[in-house]
Motif scaffolding. Structure first.
Motif, PDB file in Angstrom:
ATOM      1  N   ALA A 129      50.703  28.610  31.559  1.00  0.00           N
ATOM      2  CA  ALA A 129      51.014  29.772  32.393  1.00  0.00           C
ATOM      3  C   ALA A 129      50.098  30.934  32.028  1.00  0.00           C
ATOM      4  CB  ALA A 129      52.476  30.171  32.194  1.00  0.00           C
ATOM      5  N   HIS A 130      49.876  31.093  30.728  1.00  0.00           N
ATOM      6  CA  HIS A 130      49.007  32.183  30.274  1.00  0.00           C
ATOM      7  C   HIS A 130      47.582  31.977  30.781  1.00  0.00           C
ATOM      8  CE1 HIS A 130      47.801  35.506  27.825  1.00  0.00           C
ATOM      9  NE2 HIS A 130      46.882  34.781  27.221  1.00  0.00           N
ATOM     10  N   MET A 131      47.125  30.708  30.725  1.00  0.00           N
ATOM     11  CA  MET A 131      45.757  30.428  31.182  1.00  0.00           C
ATOM     12  C   MET A 131      45.615  30.659  32.674  1.00  0.00           C
ATOM     13  SD  MET A 131      44.106  27.188  29.310  1.00  0.00           S
ATOM     14  CE  MET A 131      42.998  26.906  30.646  1.00  0.00           C
ATOM     15  N   LEU A 132      46.679  30.343  33.425  1.00  0.00           N
ATOM     16  CA  LEU A 132      46.639  30.592  34.870  1.00  0.00           C
ATOM     17  C   LEU A 132      46.636  32.092  35.142  1.00  0.00           C
ATOM     18  CD1 LEU A 132      48.887  28.114  36.832  1.00  0.00           C
ATOM     19  CD2 LEU A 132      46.420  28.378  36.870  1.00  0.00           C
ATOM     20  N   TRP A 133      47.313  32.848  34.270  1.00  0.00           N
ATOM     21  CA  TRP A 133      47.436  34.288  34.486  1.00  0.00           C
ATOM     22  C   TRP A 133      46.104  34.994  34.212  1.00  0.00           C
ATOM     23  CZ3 TRP A 133      49.788  38.242  36.508  1.00  0.00           C
ATOM     24  CH2 TRP A 133      49.532  39.502  36.016  1.00  0.00           C
ATOM     25  N   LEU A 134      45.398  34.552  33.155  1.00  0.00           N
ATOM     26  CA  LEU A 134      44.235  35.292  32.651  1.00  0.00           C
ATOM     27  C   LEU A 134      43.222  35.712  33.728  1.00  0.00           C
ATOM     28  CD1 LEU A 134      43.239  33.842  29.170  1.00  0.00           C
ATOM     29  CD2 LEU A 134      43.920  36.148  29.764  1.00  0.00           C
ATOM     30  N   PRO A 135      42.775  34.783  34.606  1.00  0.00           N
ATOM     31  CA  PRO A 135      41.748  35.221  35.562  1.00  0.00           C
ATOM     32  C   PRO A 135      42.281  36.109  36.672  1.00  0.00           C
ATOM     33  CG  PRO A 135      42.279  32.930  35.921  1.00  0.00           C
ATOM     34  CD  PRO A 135      43.008  33.340  34.693  1.00  0.00           C
ATOM     35  N   LEU A 136      43.601  36.149  36.883  1.00  0.00           N
ATOM     36  CA  LEU A 136      44.134  36.870  38.037  1.00  0.00           C
ATOM     37  C   LEU A 136      43.812  38.369  38.037  1.00  0.00           C
ATOM     38  CD1 LEU A 136      47.540  35.199  38.877  1.00  0.00           C
ATOM     39  CD2 LEU A 136      45.378  35.093  40.096  1.00  0.00           C
ATOM     40  N   PRO A 137      44.154  39.101  36.926  1.00  0.00           N
ATOM     41  CA  PRO A 137      43.838  40.535  36.950  1.00  0.00           C
ATOM     42  C   PRO A 137      42.353  40.796  37.105  1.00  0.00           C
ATOM     43  CG  PRO A 137      45.043  39.964  34.955  1.00  0.00           C
ATOM     44  CD  PRO A 137      44.835  38.711  35.697  1.00  0.00           C
ATOM     45  N   MET A 138      41.521  39.910  36.493  1.00  0.00           N
ATOM     46  CA  MET A 138      40.069  40.099  36.599  1.00  0.00           C
ATOM     47  C   MET A 138      39.624  39.977  38.047  1.00  0.00           C
ATOM     48  SD  MET A 138      38.816  37.858  33.388  1.00  0.00           S
ATOM     49  CE  MET A 138      39.817  37.749  31.923  1.00  0.00           C
ATOM     50  N   LEU A 139      40.157  38.943  38.725  1.00  0.00           N
ATOM     51  CA  LEU A 139      39.774  38.741  40.127  1.00  0.00           C
ATOM     52  C   LEU A 139      40.211  39.931  40.975  1.00  0.00           C
ATOM     53  CD1 LEU A 139      40.394  34.972  40.869  1.00  0.00           C
ATOM     54  CD2 LEU A 139      38.266  36.254  40.976  1.00  0.00           C
ATOM     55  N   VAL A 140      41.436  40.401  40.719  1.00  0.00           N
ATOM     56  CA  VAL A 140      41.954  41.527  41.503  1.00  0.00           C
ATOM     57  C   VAL A 140      41.056  42.748  41.307  1.00  0.00           C
ATOM     58  CG1 VAL A 140      43.852  43.146  41.710  1.00  0.00           C
ATOM     59  CG2 VAL A 140      44.326  40.729  41.518  1.00  0.00           C
ATOM     60  N   VAL A 141      40.709  43.025  40.028  1.00  0.00           N
ATOM     61  CA  VAL A 141      39.907  44.219  39.749  1.00  0.00           C
ATOM     62  C   VAL A 141      38.499  44.068  40.319  1.00  0.00           C
ATOM     63  CG1 VAL A 141      38.834  45.538  37.898  1.00  0.00           C
ATOM     64  CG2 VAL A 141      41.233  44.986  37.781  1.00  0.00           C
ATOM     65  N   LEU A 142      37.954  42.856  40.223  1.00  0.00           N
ATOM     66  CA  LEU A 142      36.612  42.623  40.771  1.00  0.00           C
ATOM     67  C   LEU A 142      36.607  42.843  42.281  1.00  0.00           C
ATOM     68  CD1 LEU A 142      33.912  41.766  39.583  1.00  0.00           C
ATOM     69  CD2 LEU A 142      34.397  39.445  40.312  1.00  0.00           C
ATOM     70  N   THR A 143      37.646  42.315  42.934  1.00  0.00           N
ATOM     71  CA  THR A 143      37.751  42.525  44.382  1.00  0.00           C
ATOM     72  C   THR A 143      37.898  44.007  44.696  1.00  0.00           C
ATOM     73  OG1 THR A 143      39.048  40.507  44.280  1.00  0.00           O
ATOM     74  CG2 THR A 143      38.896  41.585  46.400  1.00  0.00           C
ATOM     75  N   ALA A 144      38.721  44.691  43.892  1.00  0.00           N
ATOM     76  CA  ALA A 144      38.909  46.124  44.110  1.00  0.00           C
ATOM     77  C   ALA A 144      37.576  46.849  43.972  1.00  0.00           C
ATOM     78  CB  ALA A 144      39.918  46.678  43.109  1.00  0.00           C
ATOM     79  N   ALA A 145      36.783  46.440  42.950  1.00  0.00           N
ATOM     80  CA  ALA A 145      35.497  47.094  42.737  1.00  0.00           C
ATOM     81  C   ALA A 145      34.581  46.869  43.931  1.00  0.00           C
ATOM     82  CB  ALA A 145      34.848  46.562  41.456  1.00  0.00           C
ATOM     83  N   LEU A 146      34.573  45.632  44.451  1.00  0.00           N
ATOM     84  CA  LEU A 146      33.689  45.325  45.569  1.00  0.00           C
ATOM     85  C   LEU A 146      34.111  46.075  46.838  1.00  0.00           C
ATOM     86  CD1 LEU A 146      32.936  41.567  45.077  1.00  0.00           C
ATOM     87  CD2 LEU A 146      31.462  43.521  44.735  1.00  0.00           C
ATOM     88  N   ILE A 147      35.427  46.126  47.067  1.00  0.00           N
ATOM     89  CA  ILE A 147      35.897  46.868  48.230  1.00  0.00           C
ATOM     90  C   ILE A 147      35.576  48.346  48.067  1.00  0.00           C
ATOM     91  CG2 ILE A 147      37.970  47.556  49.489  1.00  0.00           C
ATOM     92  CD1 ILE A 147      39.061  44.773  48.898  1.00  0.00           C
ATOM     93  N   GLY A 148      35.716  48.823  46.810  1.00  0.00           N
ATOM     94  CA  GLY A 148      35.355  50.206  46.531  1.00  0.00           C
ATOM     95  C   GLY A 148      33.908  50.481  46.867  1.00  0.00           C
ATOM     96  N   VAL A 149      33.030  49.519  46.543  1.00  0.00           N
ATOM     97  CA  VAL A 149      31.611  49.688  46.852  1.00  0.00           C
ATOM     98  C   VAL A 149      31.389  49.723  48.361  1.00  0.00           C
ATOM     99  CG1 VAL A 149      29.380  48.544  46.755  1.00  0.00           C
ATOM    100  CG2 VAL A 149      30.766  48.728  44.717  1.00  0.00           C
ATOM    101  N   LEU A 150      32.051  48.808  49.078  1.00  0.00           N
ATOM    102  CA  LEU A 150      31.901  48.787  50.544  1.00  0.00           C
ATOM    103  C   LEU A 150      32.319  50.126  51.137  1.00  0.00           C
ATOM    104  CD1 LEU A 150      33.161  45.230  51.532  1.00  0.00           C
ATOM    105  CD2 LEU A 150      30.840  46.049  51.296  1.00  0.00           C
ATOM    106  N   ALA A 151      33.457  50.638  50.650  1.00  0.00           N
ATOM    107  CA  ALA A 151      33.938  51.917  51.155  1.00  0.00           C
ATOM    108  C   ALA A 151      32.939  53.020  50.842  1.00  0.00           C
ATOM    109  CB  ALA A 151      35.296  52.241  50.536  1.00  0.00           C
TER     110      ALA A 151
END
Lengths: 202, 376
Positions: free
Chosen positions: B29-51
């Protein structure tokens, strides 16, 4: 074996491979720019090792000081004097290489011997992790105060030396160093501040 | 999100519990969790750049009395996507006499540290990837790697404009890192911690009046100037000054490698604005403390419903403050002329460095004399 320790081991081997091969590259490559970039890679690898040892503050400091300052300055210096000139072949280069190779191998053997003969206590003391920043600060201002202050004096000396070297006009007036091949780059119409104007006109 | 606060929703815990309820082991469960926040933040960063790219186009158009992009999507909202798509399908050209390895490695080295720095950006009490103890120091250390990538691409392009651009970028970056770090140090001194969470928490005692901008006005201005210089934004965009250096270190780059530079600079801009809002504008804090509003309506702050609202307000506030600063940066870009290289270095070494040192000493003195107001 848990996932964490497996990851740690894989990271350790990757990092050591990077450091060793990078360091060899720094010494053996003939292109000095590659050497400088590889040196940055080696510094990063060492920072990674610190991270593995749970010393995140030291790792960040390593990156900031060695990669961000030292290595960038080295690169900067190399690229500012980026002159393509053919070096004269040095006499007896082969023998020199063999000789320095023997010295290096001797040093390596010495290190291996130290490594094998020392009774290492495994595992070492437990890492203090996040607290380390505070502890480093405490040590710097209590029992390591003298080395800390001495280092600052050393840095001050280095800075004064750098300023004196950079302001060549003052040296030129005093000791009249002969013109080297870079002097045309230096703006010679600068007015020296450190010495009085009369002595230059004479 | 490893920290577990007494108050506050912990998404990690509920995620792990849900997975363990389905019969998975704890470490899985921990291993499944680990990449999730990173992906969310990376997506947020990319959307931030688009904006940000869209804002840049629209605001520059407004500053020059044009319309700006308007055909791609409503109000041209899809224009940044179209830009990205164009760069994606463009031919990747490596000049014949360029150093191929370094040429490829350069843009990567520019982008990675910037993206890694998002590790420490908090959007709420528990809403960050990792609350590392060295927090803000990690960002300073990582941002010092960037000039190596710039030097590398400048050198590898085998072009005098590129080399000059790379050298300028490195010189600028080194010069402005020092006042930047010193002004961050003053803030760290007041909050007794390097962690971004602690820095924000220390500012949220009395809403807008306890933000660091009132206690560190000089530090705020120094930090903002240095952040603009680190992002190579006008008035400090000398490394890519198009009238002098074609495009600096980017001159020889095309296609996706150029896009990496472009992406890196905009991610860096958004990141810098985020950090200004975290260090000086109270991060996720609402101008009036949420606890006060909750007690006004006689609601307990620990209720799940209130917690969700608080977290949403936190995210909205962080983004609002950040984009106000991004707006300011864009306005500055389209209204100010570029400084000369000697003026830039003079400003950095002879003005900002002494002022930030004085600011640091002054903060220390204030901290000793008024420990209540300056974090004793």
């Amino acid at each position: 074996m848990t996932i964490a320790s497996t990851t740690q081991q894989i990271c350790f081997f990757l990092l050591t491979a990077t450091i060793v091969s990078g360091a060899l590259g720094v010494v053996l490559l003939s292109n000095i720019v590659y050497s400088a970039f590889l040196l940055g890679g080696v510094f990063m690898g060492v920072a990674g090792l610190y991270l593995l040892l749970n010393a995140s503050f030291v790792a960040a400091a390593q990156i900031l000081v060695y990669v961000g300052a030292v290595n960038v300055l080295i690169l900067f210096a190399i690229m500012l004097v980026n002159k393509k000139e053919d070096l004269k072949p040095i006499k007896g280069l082969q023998y020199r290489k063999i000789l320095s190779g023997i010295v290096c191998i001797g040093l390596f053997i010495l290190l291996v011997r130290v490594d094998l003969s020392t009774p290492w206590s495994i595992p070492g003391p437990a890492a203090i992790g996040e607290e380390s920043t505070i502890r480093i600060g405490e040590h710097l201002f209590t029992d390591y105060l003298l080395p800390f202050e001495l280092a600052s004096v050393l840095l001050l000396m280095a800075m004064i030396g750098a300023i004196v070297l950079a302001r060549r006009d003052t040296i030129k007036a005093q000791y009249s160093i002969e013109k080297d091949n870079q002097s045309e780059i230096i703006n010679e119409s600068k007015t020296p501040v450190l010495i009085d104007q009369k002595s230059i006109k004479n | 999100m490893p920290i577990l606060m007494n108050t506050g929703i912990d998404i990690e815990l509920s995620f792990n519990n849900a997975l363990q309820g389905l019969g998975f082991s704890k470490s899985f469960a921990h291993m499944l969790w680990l990449p999730l926040p990173m992906l969310v933040v990376l997506t947020a960063a990319l959307i931030g750049v688009l904006a940000t790219v869209w804002l840049e186009r629209k605001i520059s158009a407004a500053a020059q009395q044009r319309v700006g992009p308007e055909y791609a999507g409503a109000l041209g909202l899809l224009q940044p996507m179209a830009d990205g798509l164009k760069l994606l399908v463009k031919e990747d050209i490596i000049p014949a006499k360029a150093d191929k390895v370094l040429f490829t490695l350069g843009p990567i080295l520019v982008v990675i540290p910037v993206v890694l720095s998002w590790l420490i950006v908090p959007f709420g009490q528990n809403l960050l990837i990792s609350n590392v103890g060295i927090g803000i120091f990690l960002w300073i250390a990582l941002s010092s790697i960037q000039p190596i990538g710039l030097l590398m691409s400048g050198y590898a392009s085998n072009n005098k404009y590129s080399l000059l651009g790379g050298l300028r970028a490195a010189a600028q970056s080194i010069s402005y890192e020092i006042p930047l770090a010193l002004s961050v140090l003053a803030v760290v001194m007041m909050s007794n911690s390097l962690s971004t969470i602690d820095i924000v928490n220390q500012q949220n005692g009395a809403g807008i009046f306890s933000w660091n901008i009132w206690r560190q006005p000089i530090g705020f201005i120094i930090f903002w100037i240095c952040a603009l210089a680190e992002c190579e934004r006008l008035p400090f965009d000398l490394p890519e000054a198009e009238e002098e250096l074609v495009a600096g270190y980017q001159t020889e780059y095309a296609g996706m490698k150029f896009a990496l530079f472009y992406l890196g600079s905009y991610i860096n801009l958004v990141l810098s604005a985020l950090l200004v809002s975290i260090l000086y504008l109270g991060g996720w804090g609402f101008p009036v403390p949420v606890e006060w509003i909750a007690s006004l309506f006689k609601q307990s702050i620990d209720q799940a419903f209130i917690q969700v609202i608080t977290a949403s307000i936190g995210i909205v506030m962080t983004i609002l403050k950040t984009y106000l600063l991004v707006f300011l940066a864009i306005l500055l870009r389209w209204t100010t002329p570029r400084v000369r290289i000697d003026q830039l270095l003079d400003l950095g070494w002879k003005f900002l460095l002494p002022i930030s040192l004085v600011n640091l000493l002054f903060t220390a003195a204030l901290k000793l004399s008024f420990p209540i107001a300056f974090g004793g």
